[in-house]
Each structure stands twice: as C-alpha cells, then as structure tokens.
Design a protein around this motif. Sequence first.
Motif, PDB file in Angstrom:
ATOM      1  N   VAL A   1      21.458  56.802 -24.358  1.00 40.90           N
ATOM      2  CA  VAL A   1      21.731  57.523 -23.118  1.00 40.90           C
ATOM      3  C   VAL A   1      21.856  56.495 -21.996  1.00 40.90           C
ATOM      4  CG1 VAL A   1      20.860  59.241 -21.492  1.00 40.90           C
ATOM      5  CG2 VAL A   1      20.429  59.507 -23.947  1.00 40.90           C
ATOM      6  N   PRO A   2      23.007  56.454 -21.322  1.00 37.72           N
ATOM      7  CA  PRO A   2      23.177  55.465 -20.254  1.00 37.72           C
ATOM      8  C   PRO A   2      22.276  55.772 -19.055  1.00 37.72           C
ATOM      9  CG  PRO A   2      25.036  56.958 -20.314  1.00 37.72           C
ATOM     10  CD  PRO A   2      24.169  57.299 -21.496  1.00 37.72           C
ATOM     11  N   ARG A   3      21.961  54.730 -18.320  1.00 35.32           N
ATOM     12  CA  ARG A   3      21.158  54.911 -17.106  1.00 35.32           C
ATOM     13  C   ARG A   3      21.993  55.595 -16.033  1.00 35.32           C
ATOM     14  NH1 ARG A   3      16.535  52.031 -16.271  1.00 35.32           N
ATOM     15  NH2 ARG A   3      15.996  50.552 -17.895  1.00 35.32           N
ATOM     16  N   ILE A   4      21.364  56.436 -15.253  1.00 36.65           N
ATOM     17  CA  ILE A   4      22.039  57.079 -14.132  1.00 36.65           C
ATOM     18  C   ILE A   4      22.068  56.117 -12.946  1.00 36.65           C
ATOM     19  CG2 ILE A   4      21.894  58.974 -12.465  1.00 36.65           C
ATOM     20  CD1 ILE A   4      20.761  60.665 -14.766  1.00 36.65           C
ATOM     21  N   ARG A   5      21.018  55.323 -12.823  1.00 33.56           N
ATOM     22  CA  ARG A   5      20.980  54.311 -11.760  1.00 33.56           C
ATOM     23  C   ARG A   5      20.401  53.024 -12.336  1.00 33.56           C
ATOM     24  NH1 ARG A   5      15.758  57.047  -9.069  1.00 33.56           N
ATOM     25  NH2 ARG A   5      16.224  58.904 -10.190  1.00 33.56           N
TER      26      ARG A   5
ATOM     27  N   ASP B   1      19.511  42.141 -11.367  1.00 34.96           N
ATOM     28  CA  ASP B   1      20.676  41.618 -10.668  1.00 34.96           C
ATOM     29  C   ASP B   1      21.889  41.900 -11.547  1.00 34.96           C
ATOM     30  OD1 ASP B   1      22.629  40.285  -9.302  1.00 34.96           O
ATOM     31  OD2 ASP B   1      21.664  38.320  -9.383  1.00 34.96           O
ATOM     32  N   LEU B   2      22.643  42.927 -11.189  1.00 35.87           N
ATOM     33  CA  LEU B   2      23.759  43.354 -12.028  1.00 35.87           C
ATOM     34  C   LEU B   2      25.005  42.496 -11.847  1.00 35.87           C
ATOM     35  CD1 LEU B   2      23.336  47.217 -11.703  1.00 35.87           C
ATOM     36  CD2 LEU B   2      22.512  45.697 -13.496  1.00 35.87           C
ATOM     37  N   THR B   3      24.946  41.507 -10.969  1.00 37.55           N
ATOM     38  CA  THR B   3      26.096  40.607 -10.790  1.00 37.55           C
ATOM     39  C   THR B   3      26.091  39.507 -11.838  1.00 37.55           C
ATOM     40  OG1 THR B   3      24.913  39.199  -9.222  1.00 37.55           O
ATOM     41  CG2 THR B   3      26.191  41.053  -8.315  1.00 37.55           C
ATOM     42  N   LYS B   4      24.985  39.321 -12.524  1.00 30.54           N
ATOM     43  CA  LYS B   4      24.880  38.278 -13.559  1.00 30.54           C
ATOM     44  C   LYS B   4      24.814  38.937 -14.932  1.00 30.54           C
ATOM     45  CE  LYS B   4      22.238  35.142 -10.634  1.00 30.54           C
ATOM     46  NZ  LYS B   4      20.964  34.451 -10.473  1.00 30.54           N
ATOM     47  N   SER B   5      25.538  38.345 -15.866  1.00 31.63           N
ATOM     48  CA  SER B   5      25.504  38.825 -17.241  1.00 31.63           C
ATOM     49  C   SER B   5      24.423  38.073 -18.009  1.00 31.63           C
ATOM     50  CB  SER B   5      26.854  38.604 -17.907  1.00 31.63           C
ATOM     51  OG  SER B   5      26.752  38.856 -19.298  1.00 31.63           O
ATOM     52  N   LEU B   6      23.754  38.772 -18.883  1.00 30.61           N
ATOM     53  CA  LEU B   6      22.748  38.117 -19.720  1.00 30.61           C
ATOM     54  C   LEU B   6      23.397  37.159 -20.714  1.00 30.61           C
ATOM     55  CD1 LEU B   6      20.443  41.144 -20.568  1.00 30.61           C
ATOM     56  CD2 LEU B   6      19.967  39.293 -18.980  1.00 30.61           C
ATOM     57  N   PHE B   7      24.681  37.371 -20.983  1.00 31.35           N
ATOM     58  CA  PHE B   7      25.361  36.588 -22.010  1.00 31.35           C
ATOM     59  C   PHE B   7      26.230  35.460 -21.464  1.00 31.35           C
ATOM     60  CE2 PHE B   7      24.713  40.959 -23.490  1.00 31.35           C
ATOM     61  CZ  PHE B   7      23.824  40.692 -24.524  1.00 31.35           C
ATOM     62  N   SER B   8      26.382  35.404 -20.158  1.00 30.10           N
ATOM     63  CA  SER B   8      27.216  34.337 -19.583  1.00 30.10           C
ATOM     64  C   SER B   8      26.428  33.043 -19.477  1.00 30.10           C
ATOM     65  CB  SER B   8      27.752  34.746 -18.221  1.00 30.10           C
ATOM     66  OG  SER B   8      26.671  34.907 -17.310  1.00 30.10           O
TER      67      SER B   8
END
Length: 58
Positions: free
Chosen positions: A40-44, A50-57
């Motif tokens: 179930v995806p998060r609503i918020r 910090d959603l500007t950074k990827s965990l995989f980058s």
Amino acid sequence: MVANRLVKDTKFVASLKARAEAYAQDLDNTQGVGPHTISVPRIRPASGMDLTKSLFSQ
C-alpha cells in the motif's frame, strides 16, 4: 478475574489469527497472491525523509 481475562484474550487472538489465515487463503485462491505481496503506497511522505535524494544513487 485475571484468568477469565486471559481466556477471553486467548480466544480473541485465536479468532483474529483464524480470520487472518482465512483472508490470506482467500487472497491466494482469488488473486493468486498472498498478503505479503500486496503493498500500500504512502499517502504522504514519512517525516524526516529527504525525497530529493535516491537511496540508490551514488
């Protein structure tokens, strides 16, 4: 009275477990998946992320 409460709680937990198992079986029979495969995806966003950074980058 504590023993009565424990018996009631034990029966309640057993009832919940039976319902969860029946639900899992129904999902498998009707959808071909188990409950562990449904996300179930998060609503918020989660706080503090910090959603500007990827965990995989790099």
